[in-house]
Design a protein around this motif. Structure first.
Motif, PDB file in Angstrom:
ATOM      1  N   UNK A  49       0.795  -1.238   0.024  1.00  0.00           N
ATOM      2  CA  UNK A  49       0.043   0.071  -0.059  1.00  0.00           C
ATOM      3  C   UNK A  49       0.767   1.302  -0.325  1.00  0.00           C
ATOM      4  N   UNK A  50       0.444   2.129  -0.737  1.00  0.00           N
ATOM      5  CA  UNK A  50       1.151   3.714  -0.731  1.00  0.00           C
ATOM      6  C   UNK A  50      -0.271   4.610  -1.043  1.00  0.00           C
ATOM      7  N   UNK A  51       0.198   5.952  -0.723  1.00  0.00           N
ATOM      8  CA  UNK A  51      -0.838   6.877  -0.564  1.00  0.00           C
ATOM      9  C   UNK A  51      -0.261   8.094  -0.641  1.00  0.00           C
ATOM     10  N   UNK A  52      -1.248   9.416  -0.720  1.00  0.00           N
ATOM     11  CA  UNK A  52      -1.052  10.672  -0.732  1.00  0.00           C
ATOM     12  C   UNK A  52      -2.086  11.551   0.271  1.00  0.00           C
ATOM     13  N   UNK A  53      -1.578  12.151   0.998  1.00  0.00           N
ATOM     14  CA  UNK A  53      -2.495  12.802   1.970  1.00  0.00           C
ATOM     15  C   UNK A  53      -2.133  14.212   2.038  1.00  0.00           C
ATOM     16  N   UNK A  54      -3.137  15.274   1.694  1.00  0.00           N
ATOM     17  CA  UNK A  54      -2.908  16.632   1.696  1.00  0.00           C
ATOM     18  C   UNK A  54      -4.111  17.248   2.411  1.00  0.00           C
ATOM     19  N   UNK A  55      -3.975  17.626   3.686  1.00  0.00           N
ATOM     20  CA  UNK A  55      -5.213  18.074   4.494  1.00  0.00           C
ATOM     21  C   UNK A  55      -5.431  19.393   3.964  1.00  0.00           C
ATOM     22  N   UNK A  56      -4.322  20.231   3.546  1.00  0.00           N
ATOM     23  CA  UNK A  56      -4.715  21.601   3.089  1.00  0.00           C
ATOM     24  C   UNK A  56      -5.358  21.669   1.843  1.00  0.00           C
ATOM     25  N   UNK A  57      -4.778  20.835   1.032  1.00  0.00           N
ATOM     26  CA  UNK A  57      -5.443  20.894  -0.534  1.00  0.00           C
ATOM     27  C   UNK A  57      -6.724  19.658  -0.620  1.00  0.00           C
ATOM     28  N   UNK A  58      -7.002  19.110   0.549  1.00  0.00           N
ATOM     29  CA  UNK A  58      -8.322  18.308   0.563  1.00  0.00           C
ATOM     30  C   UNK A  58      -7.948  16.993  -0.346  1.00  0.00           C
ATOM     31  N   UNK A  59      -6.776  16.418  -0.538  1.00  0.00           N
ATOM     32  CA  UNK A  59      -6.541  15.398  -1.263  1.00  0.00           C
ATOM     33  C   UNK A  59      -6.212  14.247  -0.472  1.00  0.00           C
ATOM     34  N   UNK A  60      -6.895  13.003  -0.774  1.00  0.00           N
ATOM     35  CA  UNK A  60      -6.582  11.812   0.019  1.00  0.00           C
ATOM     36  C   UNK A  60      -6.707  10.590  -1.097  1.00  0.00           C
ATOM     37  N   UNK A  61      -5.627   9.906  -1.244  1.00  0.00           N
ATOM     38  CA  UNK A  61      -5.333   8.888  -1.950  1.00  0.00           C
ATOM     39  C   UNK A  61      -4.835   7.661  -1.311  1.00  0.00           C
ATOM     40  N   UNK A  62      -5.335   6.461  -1.274  1.00  0.00           N
ATOM     41  CA  UNK A  62      -5.097   5.340  -0.587  1.00  0.00           C
ATOM     42  C   UNK A  62      -5.431   5.352   0.754  1.00  0.00           C
ATOM     43  N   UNK A  63      -6.207   6.232   1.349  1.00  0.00           N
ATOM     44  CA  UNK A  63      -6.842   6.190   2.637  1.00  0.00           C
ATOM     45  C   UNK A  63      -6.054   6.960   3.706  1.00  0.00           C
ATOM     46  N   UNK A  64      -6.361   6.788   5.006  1.00  0.00           N
ATOM     47  CA  UNK A  64      -5.613   7.511   6.131  1.00  0.00           C
ATOM     48  C   UNK A  64      -4.049   6.811   6.002  1.00  0.00           C
ATOM     49  N   UNK A  65      -3.091   7.473   6.546  1.00  0.00           N
ATOM     50  CA  UNK A  65      -1.775   7.075   6.631  1.00  0.00           C
ATOM     51  C   UNK A  65      -1.703   6.134   7.683  1.00  0.00           C
ATOM     52  N   UNK A  66      -1.416   4.912   7.643  1.00  0.00           N
ATOM     53  CA  UNK A  66      -1.124   3.805   8.405  1.00  0.00           C
ATOM     54  C   UNK A  66      -0.090   4.270   9.504  1.00  0.00           C
ATOM     55  N   UNK A  67      -0.203   3.687  10.689  1.00  0.00           N
ATOM     56  CA  UNK A  67       0.611   4.008  11.838  1.00  0.00           C
ATOM     57  C   UNK A  67       2.028   3.785  11.528  1.00  0.00           C
ATOM     58  N   UNK A  68       2.300   2.633  10.988  1.00  0.00           N
ATOM     59  CA  UNK A  68       3.537   2.231  10.800  1.00  0.00           C
ATOM     60  C   UNK A  68       4.331   2.451   9.337  1.00  0.00           C
ATOM     61  N   UNK A  69       3.666   3.423   8.688  1.00  0.00           N
ATOM     62  CA  UNK A  69       3.856   3.633   7.231  1.00  0.00           C
ATOM     63  C   UNK A  69       5.244   4.580   7.258  1.00  0.00           C
ATOM     64  N   UNK A  70       6.238   4.602   6.075  1.00  0.00           N
ATOM     65  CA  UNK A  70       7.132   5.097   5.908  1.00  0.00           C
ATOM     66  C   UNK A  70       6.686   6.377   5.552  1.00  0.00           C
ATOM     67  N   UNK A  71       7.236   7.797   5.678  1.00  0.00           N
ATOM     68  CA  UNK A  71       6.664   8.980   5.033  1.00  0.00           C
ATOM     69  C   UNK A  71       7.519   9.828   4.504  1.00  0.00           C
TER      70      UNK A  71
END
Length: 319
Positions: A49-71
């Motif tokens: 799994x991978x993803x993109x998260x931007x609260x400011x831009x309102x962009x979410x791809x792949x769901x919430x960021x997992x706790x153990x994810x490399x970021x």
């Protein structure tokens, strides 16, 4: 590009393979790929799994960021992440770095317009099954909805109210929570879903609308197994003898009102009471209906068959 790298697990952490990873993302950038395409390609390459998260831009791809994810966090606060079970692979750091660079470049190239709050274009984008997750989540953000916000979607054949957009001959309405009042006309109501799943809810709402015969809203979850009938082709429904018989009886509109009441009650007497008639006044018309239909209406099986024929006729006419 798909043939350039089959999977990250097959590559060693040497200079040649690092260059191949860089080239992989450079191709995505050069092609101005969407954020959804970049995330999908990265997911296939990394096999996790991978993803993109931007609260400011309102962009979410792949769901919430997992706790153990490399970021990796970009300058504007956007986070890209990779979550692998077990030990990281040798090129994970390189992949995450290039993933972050690609997202940063493509965000700078993003040309999604910024319509005003409640703009129908935002509602249409949120409901679009062809739009990517990034575009839909950003549209929801501009509508002040989170991707996880619980919503219903309404399909209204009439005058809508709320966050709405005209789609074909219908109006779509996004409704946070359970509130569905204020609509004028026939209304189909989806089940409650996270806002990011609005396209599926729009499909459910349109299906529910096909069962509506009055302005009483029809909820998708209340239809149960009946929703399977909506998949039947209208041309096939039209061929059935019971539906053809109803078409002949429909020359008398009041008779269809009577038959609908009969199908929805447990006796002729109850049906007459529902439409404010004396049961004896229905005898001649029901006898004519039974002769045309070819089955009795004073038995549970007959009323069930009548109800099914009425529903199928409604679905044919609303296809």
């Amino acid at each position: 590009m798909e043939g350039l790298l089959l999977r990250l697990s097959a590559l060693d952490a040497d200079a040649e393979n690092a260059v191949r990873v860089i080239g992989f993302f450079d191709r995505l950038i050069a092609n101005r790929a969407s954020l959804d395409t970049v995330a999908q390609a990265t997911r296939q390459l990394a096999e996790c799994p991978v993803g993109i998260r931007s609260a400011a831009r309102g962009i979410t791809v792949g769901g919430a960021v997992p706790a153990m994810a490399a970021q990796r966090e970009l300058e504007d606060g956007t986070v890209v992440w990779l979550c692998r079970d077990g030990k990281p692979l040798p090129l994970d750091e390189m992949l995450l770095e290039r993933f972050a660079i690609a997202v940063a470049v493509l965000l700078d190239h993003a040309r999604l317009p910024l319509p005003s709050l409640g703009d129908p274009a935002l509602v249409e984008l949120a409901l679009s099954s062809s739009a990517g997750e990034a575009d839909r989540s950003r549209a929801l953000h501009l509508l002040e909805l989170k991707p996880t916000t619980k919503i219903r979607v309404l399909a209204v054949d009439g005058t809508p109210a709320g966050l709405t957009a005209p789609l074909g001959e219908l109006h779509a309405v996004l409704v946070p929570g359970e509130e569905i009042t204020g609509q004028q006309g026939k209304t189909g109501v989806s089940s409650v879903v996270p806002a990011i799943e609005a396209p599926e809810a729009w499909r459910q709402a349109r299906t529910a609308l096909r069962f509506a015969t009055t302005e009483t809203p029809v909820r998708y979850e209340d239809l149960g197994v009946q929703v399977m009938l909506a998949a039947l082709p209208a041309a096939e429904i039209a061929k059935h003898q019971d539906v053809r018989a109803l078409d002949r009886l429909a020359e008398d509109p009041q008779l269809l009102v009577i038959l609908t009441a009969v199908s929805a009650t447990s006796s002729i007497r109850q049906a007459a009471s529902t439409i404010h008639r004396h049961h004896s006044s229905l005898a001649a018309r029901l006898a004519h209906a039974e002769e045309t239909l070819g089955f009795p209406l004073d038995t549970p099986d007959g009323r069930f068959r009548l109800r099914l024929a009425l529903v199928l006729r409604q679905l044919r006419d609303s296809a």
